[in-house]
Design an enzyme around this catalytic site. Structure first.
Site, PDB file in Angstrom:
ATOM      1  N   ALA A  67       6.877  -2.849  -0.841  1.00 42.82           N
ATOM      2  CA  ALA A  67       5.461  -2.463  -0.784  1.00 42.82           C
ATOM      3  C   ALA A  67       5.338  -1.171   0.008  1.00 42.82           C
ATOM      4  O   ALA A  67       5.566  -1.146   1.212  1.00 42.82           O
ATOM      5  CB  ALA A  67       4.629  -3.561  -0.124  1.00 42.82           C
ATOM      6  N   GLY A  68       5.020  -0.100  -0.667  1.00 41.56           N
ATOM      7  CA  GLY A  68       4.966   1.215  -0.038  1.00 41.56           C
ATOM      8  C   GLY A  68       3.671   1.426   0.732  1.00 41.56           C
ATOM      9  O   GLY A  68       2.781   0.573   0.726  1.00 41.56           O
ATOM     10  N   GLY A  90       1.158   3.315   0.162  1.00 43.90           N
ATOM     11  CA  GLY A  90      -0.044   3.358  -0.677  1.00 43.90           C
ATOM     12  C   GLY A  90      -0.664   1.978  -0.818  1.00 43.90           C
ATOM     13  O   GLY A  90      -1.863   1.789  -0.627  1.00 43.90           O
ATOM     14  N   GLY A 150       7.979   9.147  -5.545  1.00 47.80           N
ATOM     15  CA  GLY A 150       8.339   7.984  -4.720  1.00 47.80           C
ATOM     16  C   GLY A 150       9.090   6.946  -5.544  1.00 47.80           C
ATOM     17  O   GLY A 150       9.690   7.268  -6.573  1.00 47.80           O
ATOM     18  N   ASN A 154      -4.243   0.400   1.297  1.00 48.38           N
ATOM     19  CA  ASN A 154      -5.371   0.187   0.409  1.00 48.38           C
ATOM     20  C   ASN A 154      -5.231  -1.113  -0.354  1.00 48.38           C
ATOM     21  O   ASN A 154      -5.317  -1.155  -1.577  1.00 48.38           O
ATOM     22  CB  ASN A 154      -5.440   1.362  -0.566  1.00 48.38           C
ATOM     23  N   CYS A 181       0.851  -3.872 -10.383  1.00 52.56           N
ATOM     24  CA  CYS A 181       2.063  -4.613 -10.747  1.00 52.56           C
ATOM     25  C   CYS A 181       1.727  -6.093 -10.925  1.00 52.56           C
ATOM     26  O   CYS A 181       2.133  -6.720 -11.896  1.00 52.56           O
ATOM     27  CB  CYS A 181       3.151  -4.413  -9.700  1.00 52.56           C
TER      28      CYS A 181
END
Lengths: 309, 349
Positions: free
Chosen positions: A160-161, A163, A9, A167, A127
């Site tokens: 912001a993916g 994942g 990704g 969560n 991050c």
């Protein structure tokens, strides 16, 4: 050191570009593969174009090529990493974990880079943690004690993916823990906000530190500026957006009443390796992971040299 | 399923103890909670929301620390209420799913999971946890003026798919005209299987009118706060909403006179200032700025010697969303620096 990246990704692909650039400059990491699960992934196609293996066979590929690998960078998700971490360790592969799974010791590149060089699994926190823990540490080293620290991270929605989105509690909990364990705060809180503005905003991070009575404010400010320089060594786009300020309270923090707070307003501009510069949140993660991988490689090389003498 | 003693045409949710918390800088005391819950409960309000203004876990440097730990206040509200259900707000990214487990133990019955109006997918984890605990889950889309009717439908459908029992849109900046409200409510009511609710703010003096318009277009839940206590120029005042509804012949199931007594005798005495639409409050609605920024901007303006209005306009221009209170300091410092530079060069300040 031969290594592979797991996860094709945004993060995995950005890290691939960084590691291949470094290899050209004779860096210690020899990236051999980018490993995903989606045959149609853009990252895998790019890996093949750049001359390395690009496979969709996932963690199985890593385990079946264990003899050819010394290290992996895991940029999948906390769930996937948790499920596989033991298998990597049993296969003798060092794992640098870019998910918030938090299995191995946490490393913040500007603070405790050399503390866990022999660990089989290293966690890169988040991050936001990579961006803000250095500043919490910078405040901590200039005060007697740091009763409470807080970080607020705002990232562009586009960076912001899924994942992160599914969560989000993992992000805040892991980051908050890092502010205490590595930053040195006695109590902590982490907040994340997504902002959908167009054009996308640069990643913003704010650090608040509760300053106890008797703090030398000038020393705190000086320490913050020094830390900005340390982080810029590996994330050139990391900067203080405004001068750090000390604000007068009092503030009733979870660590008790403090008379002042330090406010550190940060911006992270990405290097634009894979995603545009606004995605500084990806850049600080991959740059920090690269730095940790290189430190481990250097450490192992020194050990081998020592052993062969 | 929700039932009240009297058959109501819409369900009223009072947020004095949550949104109102902004206006008193999160300084609620135990006694305030006892009196307000008792008053709302007696007046027949079916749902009472309580939490830090920024939701559970909001007590922080960024949003202001609570004078009394909010979970102690929530536990007390659960203890004091007889008929009304207690609700809590939670913003994913600020509060945790673990918090939902804790408040469930205390006796909270309704969890409102709030996201910015384009980010519904960060609510999946929390809506599912709320449902698994047996709580009623309400998906709450904030700053709804920043998304189109179609965009809101897309986000609301996500929340519905996660299991939300009701979807709310919040005019968090008090920036909507009645027309803005109608087109959004209309699109959502047509698209959703679950009921819709509306949370209005009064920065453009439209809160009551917009709430009534939302009801007339199919909204089945409306929010208010006693005396309008809340972020920005305040919320839709519960007692006025009840009175106006009654004039329209809309059955609310609540007693407007009891709500007026509560507003006058309990809430107004603890208000640090009247909830009026002054320049700063109006700018929020006019420029579409998150209401909770108001008092933080006032403090930053004073601290750094810049104009509160300039700060608010700049926040609007930057398209800041709810939760970015740290950017108020950022903007104030930049404005102060620009003023200093202009003075140094002899230019116009």
């Amino acid at each position: 050191m031969r290594c592979a990246i797991l996860g094709s990704g945004n993060i995995g692909t950005d890290l691939m570009i960084k590691l291949l650039k470094a290899r050209e400059l004779d860096g210690p990491l020899d990236l051999v593969a980018l490993v995903g699960i989606d045959p149609a992934s853009d990252g895998l196609a790019r890996a093949r174009r750049m001359g390395i293996e690009g496979t969709h066979e996932g963690p199985d590929w890593i385990l079946s090529h264990a003899d050819e690998l010394d290290m992996i960078f895991d940029a999948t998700s906390a769930y996937v990493h948790k499920a596989q971490a033991q298998a990597y360790q049993d296969a003798g592969i060092i794992a640098v974990d870019l998910t918030p799974a938090a299995i191995g010791p946490k490393v913040i590149a500007a603070v405790n880079l050399t503390e866990h060089l022999d660990a089989p699994n290293i966690n890169m926190v988040t991050c936001g943690g990579q961006a803000t823990t250095p500043m919490v540490y910078a405040i901590r080293r200039a005060v007697e004690n740091l009763p409470y620290a807080e970080m607020v991270s705002t990232v562009a929605s586009k960076s912001a993916g899924p994942g992160t989105r599914q969560n989000i509690d993992e992000f805040t909990k892991t980051t908050s823990t890092a502010l205490r364990e590595i930053g040195g705060a006695e109590n902590s809180k982490a907040i994340i906000i997504l902002n959908p503005a167009e054009p996308p905003i640069m990643m913003r991070n704010t650090v608040f530190g509760g300053l106890p009575e008797g703090t030398d404010h000038d020393a705190v400010i000086e320490s913050i500026y020094a830390m900005e320089k340390s982080v810029q060594e590996y994330v050139p786009g990391y900067r203080l957006k405004n001068q750090p300020v000390i604000e007068e309270g009092p503030y009733l923090t979870p660590g008790g009443l403090v008379p002042h707070r330090a406010v550190v307003l940060l911006e992270v501009e990405g290097a634009g390796d894979y995603l545009p510069p606004y995605a500084g949140n990806l850049d600080i993660m991959t740059a920090a992971a690269q730095r940790v991988g290189e430190a481990i490689a250097g450490h192992k090389a020194a050990q081998n040299e020592g052993a062969s003498k | 399923m929700t039932t009240t003693a009297v058959k109501a045409d819409y369900r009223l949710i009072d947020s004095t103890l949550r949104d109102g918390s902004h206006a008193i800088s999160h300084q609620y005391r135990m006694d305030d909670v006892i009196q307000i819950v008792t008053g709302l409960d007696r007046a027949g309000v079916p749902v009472i929301e309580i939490a830090h203004g920024d939701g559970i876990g909001g007590s922080s440097f960024n949003y202001g620390f609570s004078a009394v730990p909010e979970k102690e206040l929530i536990a007390k509200a659960c203890e004091v209420t007889t008929n009304a259900k207690i609700a809590c707000l939670l913003l994913p990214g600020i509060g945790l799913a673990d918090d939902l487990r804790e408040i469930n133990e205390m006796g909270v019955k309704v969890a409102r999971i709030a996201t910015h109006c384009t980010e519904a997918d960060i609510s999946e984890q929390h809506i599912k946890v709320a449902k698994s605990l047996g709580l009623e889950a309400i998906g709450f889309l904030m700053m709804a003026h920043m998304n189109s009717p179609e965009g809101l439908v897309e986000e609301a459908l996500k929340m519905q798919s996660y299991g939300a029992d009701t979807i709310y849109i919040a005019d968090s900046a008090g920036a909507m005209t009645t027309e803005d409200m109608k087109v959004r409510v209309d699109a959502l009511v047509q698209a959703l299987e679950v009921p819709l609710g509306v949370h209005a703010h009064n920065n453009l003096a439209m809160a009551v009118a917009n709430s009534i318009a939302a009801y007339e277009n199919g909204a089945k839940n409306l929010d208010g706060t006693s005396a309008g206590l809340g972020a920005g120029a305040g919320n839709c005042p519960t007692e006025i909403l009840a009175a106006v509804s009654s004039k329209y012949g809309i059955e609310t199931g609540v007693d407007p006179l009891a709500l007026m007594d509560l507003a006058e005798e309990v809430v107004r005495p603890i208000m640090p200032r009247a909830q009026v639409i002054d320049r700063a409050g109006l700018i929020l609605g006019y420029a579409g700025v998150y209401g909770s920024f108001l008092l933080h901007a006032e403090r930053a303006a004073e601290r750094y010697g810049v104009s509160q209005a300039d700060i608010l306009f700049e926040l609007g221009r930057r398209q800041m969303v709810g939760g970015q209170e740290d950017m108020i300091i950022d903007v104030a410092l930049e404005l102060a620096r620009k003023h200093a530079e202009a003075e140094a060069t002899g230019g116009e300040a």
